[in-house]
Write an enzyme that holds these catalytic residues in place. Structure first.
Site, PDB file in Angstrom:
ATOM      1  N   GLY A  54      -1.794   7.070  -3.157  1.00  0.00           N
ATOM      2  CA  GLY A  54      -2.622   7.223  -2.253  1.00  0.00           C
ATOM      3  C   GLY A  54      -3.799   6.034  -2.726  1.00  0.00           C
ATOM      4  O   GLY A  54      -4.815   5.847  -3.341  1.00  0.00           O
ATOM      5  N   ASN A  55      -2.814   4.412  -3.469  1.00  0.00           N
ATOM      6  CA  ASN A  55      -3.596   3.321  -3.107  1.00  0.00           C
ATOM      7  C   ASN A  55      -2.416   1.992  -3.011  1.00  0.00           C
ATOM      8  O   ASN A  55      -1.468   2.404  -2.635  1.00  0.00           O
ATOM      9  CB  ASN A  55      -3.834   3.575  -4.608  1.00  0.00           C
ATOM     10  CG  ASN A  55      -5.328   3.112  -5.502  1.00  0.00           C
ATOM     11  OD1 ASN A  55      -5.421   2.116  -4.318  1.00  0.00           O
ATOM     12  ND2 ASN A  55      -5.370   2.588  -6.035  1.00  0.00           N
ATOM     13  N   HIS A  61       0.551  -0.890  -0.101  1.00  0.00           N
ATOM     14  CA  HIS A  61      -0.099   0.221  -0.078  1.00  0.00           C
ATOM     15  C   HIS A  61       0.692   1.176  -0.039  1.00  0.00           C
ATOM     16  O   HIS A  61       1.433   1.394   1.449  1.00  0.00           O
ATOM     17  CB  HIS A  61      -0.917  -0.237   0.948  1.00  0.00           C
ATOM     18  CG  HIS A  61      -1.568   0.864   1.270  1.00  0.00           C
ATOM     19  ND1 HIS A  61      -3.350   0.752   0.787  1.00  0.00           N
ATOM     20  CD2 HIS A  61      -1.733   2.654   1.801  1.00  0.00           C
ATOM     21  CE1 HIS A  61      -3.560   2.500   0.965  1.00  0.00           C
ATOM     22  NE2 HIS A  61      -2.768   3.055   1.507  1.00  0.00           N
ATOM     23  N   CYS A  62       1.111   1.901  -1.441  1.00  0.00           N
ATOM     24  CA  CYS A  62       1.848   2.953  -0.861  1.00  0.00           C
ATOM     25  C   CYS A  62       0.960   4.298  -0.628  1.00  0.00           C
ATOM     26  O   CYS A  62      -0.205   5.160  -2.173  1.00  0.00           O
ATOM     27  CB  CYS A  62       2.470   3.949  -2.867  1.00  0.00           C
ATOM     28  SG  CYS A  62       3.055   4.164  -3.060  1.00  0.00           S
ATOM     29  N   PRO A  63       1.246   5.484   0.362  1.00  0.00           N
ATOM     30  CA  PRO A  63       0.503   6.359  -0.002  1.00  0.00           C
ATOM     31  C   PRO A  63       1.069   7.309  -0.501  1.00  0.00           C
ATOM     32  O   PRO A  63       0.541   8.205  -0.187  1.00  0.00           O
ATOM     33  CB  PRO A  63       1.198   6.497   2.178  1.00  0.00           C
ATOM     34  CG  PRO A  63       2.415   5.725   2.319  1.00  0.00           C
ATOM     35  CD  PRO A  63       2.205   4.493   1.218  1.00  0.00           C
TER      36      PRO A  63
END
Lengths: 137, 726
Positions: free
Chosen positions: B180-181, B175-177
């Site tokens: 944002g997804n 999950h890559c902040p």
């Protein structure tokens, strides 16, 4: 109509064919006839349907030249091409749903069964509901 | 298809079309009527956008004109293309479905559940949960499929549940902040492209800006002047310099992953690394670097499985409702922890949300067990009888916290049938059991414990006893401080003493439901700790003011402590420094003349107790035994203690007032026995008593300073005393 009713009565009258992961994560379903459907549908008929479905999916996921070209074009255009054109996969899925519809009509509905397009179940399972009204068998 | 049409006709009254994304069970955000989706929190994504766009804008505004005229007009064009490419792949990564696997419909979940069920007899004390993993062969290699409690499916290989989005994602990478997804099967290629293009963009801008600066320096010959002239170029250089490393590193890492067809998730877990001698080969790899790359980046793109724009039919709503109903943010945590504990109990439909998590009182358990508020489990149970509700439905719909869940699942089934009326008794039994357990411990390590014991009784006898000590202590602070200097080096001892006293105080506020749990904690932890907690409790009970109760309480305290002093006396009359706090304090105080009698006089109440023993012999047999040994102690001590009662204390302080009240009680008692009339004044005793109150003061002072640090302080004090204790 009856579908909506039967679903209310718990999961007993639905059969789910699970994915077969033996050849990787590509979409493939088990061809073994589940015990719940024995007597309702012939083994060969069932297996041929599932095998045909598996072929469709294999075709959709196969890395052929055209699909790679498609991917490359998408890659070069920052995947904006996907907005305008349908991918090979999507075309195949369309075929699959057509195939299932015809199979339902020809084979399963008369037997009191209804195969639901796995696309609606996230390609996780093939759902086969046993309809209440008895078929011609 | 047929089904779809059929149900479309069915939904008559609802004219507005409900699309499936509106009923989506995960936490994702949707935009443009379900066309786009992203993670629930996109704050960092905007930061990324601003960083990239800002830096590029500065570059285009301040560097490009100069570079285009001095070097080559193609530079801005390349920059623009790179920027466009980066941003478009970033936006695609962010707003594409990463490959969310839709949750199982109600029927499917029930079907899976039935398939994996393990036969359980109704009589077995614990419920044996069905296996939560399934092993499949993938190209000849065993792969474990875990059951996802949230999605109610066996996760396909390579899929993982993203706790932030609350979805299972196929070929989950991470999950890559920043984007944002989640990064999964469907948007990995966009993500990879984003990284690579961003690396190029960063390097490009960095190179151009540095060139700009170098050219300027060449012209100006003065670095400071250059910075003044082109401050934004310097800013751009800085931003690029710091971001370039991470971006290039990440791009390199993902290139490696792509060529070997792994995901970050698998790489971090070391799924395919050599472990224990046997090397497991990545079964998903195509065995060729280029082929892997091609397939991942250009291979066929699977369509989104969640059919966001699809029309939600009545059937669909019916099937999915069970999932979307009360979900709790902690449900992931719960399910995770449940996999770990595997202590799953089935017959508790749902957990009452209000129940305090930690307290193990019988009431809580009962309430939760009988709380029938889970609609799905009851519907589930239709075909299977009452016993049917399954653990993961409970998990899913439970809206209490995870701790409560854990506690609940520890309960064996045999407890479930205890009728409601017994709960109070259960609690009581529970406590008694505790007490017994304490008293079984070796006597010398249990000064505090025993005081708690006695106070347990107090709870039951007195009922609504309230603690006054705190208030009193505050009032007495001034006096105490004066005297404290004299006691000097024995402060630690007093602290420990007060630890004991305070601990007892806690248990005397039965109105607070926490008291029980605090007590339990006290029990579990070594005697070193109670002060910390007791102080906390003291602060709670500060406004309670009831001197009578206080005296009663202190009497009971005294009971407990005297018991101990007695015991210890039997063992080693004077040299028991290592055995008992009270004893210790007594010894410490014995600096003063009355060495022989010191053991008993730390507290004035102690002395009273002793007197009671000596004089009336009305106590329990145990105490009578001890009493005999105590006769060795000089009568002077008795006198001293009694002396305390009558004269010296300043009655203007509540503390002394309460003490006096207590002591008056005692004197009455004693005089009733007709043996004590002596009122010789003993300064030392007064001093001691005040010192003991001082300890409460100091504790409170600490409390008022800082709740958390106070715990540490007091604990350290206790630790000082503790070695001697044990």
């Amino acid at each position: 109509m009856s579908q909506g009713l039967t679903s209310l009565q718990g999961g007993s009258n639905k059969v789910f064919i699970q994915r077969d992961y033996s050849e990787g994560t590509s979409v493939k379903f088990h061809t073994r006839l589940p015990s719940e459907l024995e007597g309702l549908v012939e083994r060969q008929v069932f297996e041929s349907t599932i095998n045909r479905l598996n072929e469709f999916f294999a075709e959709a996921e196969k890395g052929s030249c055209s699909t790679y070209c498609e991917g490359c074009i998408g890659c070069i255009t920052a995947y904006l091409v996907y907005m305008c054109s349908e991918t090979h996969y999507e075309k195949t899925l369309r075929k699959i749903s057509k195939f299932i519809a015809s199979q339902n009509e020809r084979i399963y509905n008369p037997k009191g069964l209804q195969v639901i397009d796995p696309t609606y179940r996230g390609l996780r399972v093939i759902e086969i509901s046993v309809l209440d009204r008895p078929g011609r068998t | 298809m047929n089904l779809l049409c059929c149900c479309c006709g069915n939904m008559a009254p609802n004219t507005r079309i409900t699309r499936k994304w509106e009923l989506f069970a995960g936490r994702n955000k949707f935009y443009c009527d379900g066309l786009l989706m992203s993670a629930p929190h996109t704050g960092v994504f905007y930061l990324t956008c601003i960083l990239i766009t800002g830096t590029s804008a500065l570059f285009f505004a301040f560097d490009c004109p100069f570079l285009a005229t001095r070097i080559n007009p193609i530079i801005p064009i390349v920059g623009a293309v790179l920027y466009f490419f980066t941003m478009s792949s970033l936006l695609r990564t962010t707003f594409t479905d990463p490959g969310v696997i839709p949750r199982a419909s109600h029927d499917e979940a029930a079907y899976i559940e039935k398939q994996i069920e393990v036969p359980n007899s109704l009589n077995s004390p614990t419920y044996r949960p069905p296996p939560r993993t399934k092993e499949v062969l993938v190209k000849g290699q065993t792969v474990k499929l875990k059951y996802c409690f949230t999605c109610k499916i066996f996760r396909p290989p390579r899929a993982s549940h993203c706790s932030l989005c609350d979805n299972c994602v196929d070929r989950f990478d991470h999950h890559c902040p920043w984007v944002g997804n989640c990064v999964g099967k469907r948007n990995y290629r966009f993500f990879y492209l984003f990284l690579v293009s961003l690396a190029f963009l960063a390097v490009f801008i960095f190179a151009c800006s540095v060139t700009h600066l170098v050219l300027l320096i060449k012209a100006e010959q003065e670095v400071f002047e250059v910075i003044k002239k082109a401050p934004f170029t310097v800013v751009v250089v800085f931003i690029c310099f710091f971001s370039i490393w991470s971006v290039i590193g990440l791009a390199g890492f993902h290139t490696y992953l792509t060529t070997s067809d792994q995901t970050t998730n698998e790489d971090l877990k070391g799924s395919f690394s050599s472990k224990g001698g046997q090397r497991s080969i990545n079964p998903y790899s195509r065995g060729n670097l280029c082929l892997n790359c091609c397939h991942i980046l250009c291979g066929p793109m699977t369509p989104s499985l969640i059919d966001r724009r699809g029309i939600a039919t009545d059937d669909y709503i019916l099937q999915m409702q069970q999932h979307t109903s009360p979900r709790h943010p902690l449900s992931d945590v719960m399910s995770a922890s449940h996999v770990g504990t595997s202590g799953m109990i089935t017959a508790q439909p749902v957990i009452g949300g209000a129940g305090g998590g930690i307290s193990i009182g019988g009431n809580d358990i009962k309430n939760r067990l009988y709380d029938e508020s889970n609609p799905s489990s009851t519907t589930l149970g239709v075909s299977n009888g009452i016993y049917r509700p399954r653990s993961y439905d409970n998990l899913q719909n439970g809206n209490s916290n995870s701790l409560a869940h854990l506690v609940d699942n520890e309960i064996p089934l045999s407890q479930i049938d205890i009728p409601q009326t017994q709960t109070a008794q259960m609690q009581r039994q529970f406590r008694h059991h505790k007490d017994r357990a304490q008293s079984n411990l070796s006597p010398d390590s249990n000064n505090i414990m025993s005081t708690i014991d006695s106070n347990e009784d107090v709870i039951e006898i007195v009922g609504k006893t309230e603690v006054v000590a705190a208030v009193a202590a505050i009032a007495a602070t001034n006096h105490a401080r004066e005297r404290q200097n004299r006691s000097g080096s024995y402060n630690n001892l007093f602290y420990t003493e007060n630890g004991a006293v305070n601990a007892t105080n806690i248990t005397n506020s039965p109105g607070l439901s926490t008291s029980v749990s605090v007590m339990e904690r006290l029990d579990k932890e070594s005697p070193d700790l109670p002060l910390e907690k007791s102080i906390a409790n003291l602060s709670i009970s500060i406004d309670m003011n009831d001197s009578k109760d206080f005296t009663e309480r202190t009497q009971h305290d005294a009971l407990g402590e005297t018991k101990h002093t007695h015991v210890l006396k039997q063992c080693a009359p004077t040299e028991n420094l290592y055995s008992n706090v009270a004893q210790m304090a007594g010894n410490a105080l014995s600096v003063a003349p009355q060495e022989s009698s010191t053991n008993l006089h730390v507290y004035s109440n102690l002395m009273d107790e002793q007197k009671q023993h000596e004089l009336s012999l009305q106590m329990s047999q145990q105490q009578q035994h001890k009493h005999k040994t105590q006769k060795n102690s000089t009568p002077a001590s008795v006198l001293l203690s009694s002396a305390l009662l009558n004269d010296d204390l300043d009655l203007d302080d509540p503390v002394s007032a309460s003490f006096v009240a207590q002591e008056n009680l005692d004197t009455k008692f004693l005089s009733g026995n007709g043996k004590v009339g002596d009122s010789s004044i003993n300064k030392l005793n007064r001093l001691r008593m005040l010192n003991s109150t001082t300890m409460i003061n100091t504790a409170l002072d600490l409390d008022s300073l800082d709740g958390s640090s106070l715990g540490n302080n007091s604990q350290s004090c206790l630790v000082k005393g503790a070695p001697q204790l044990s």
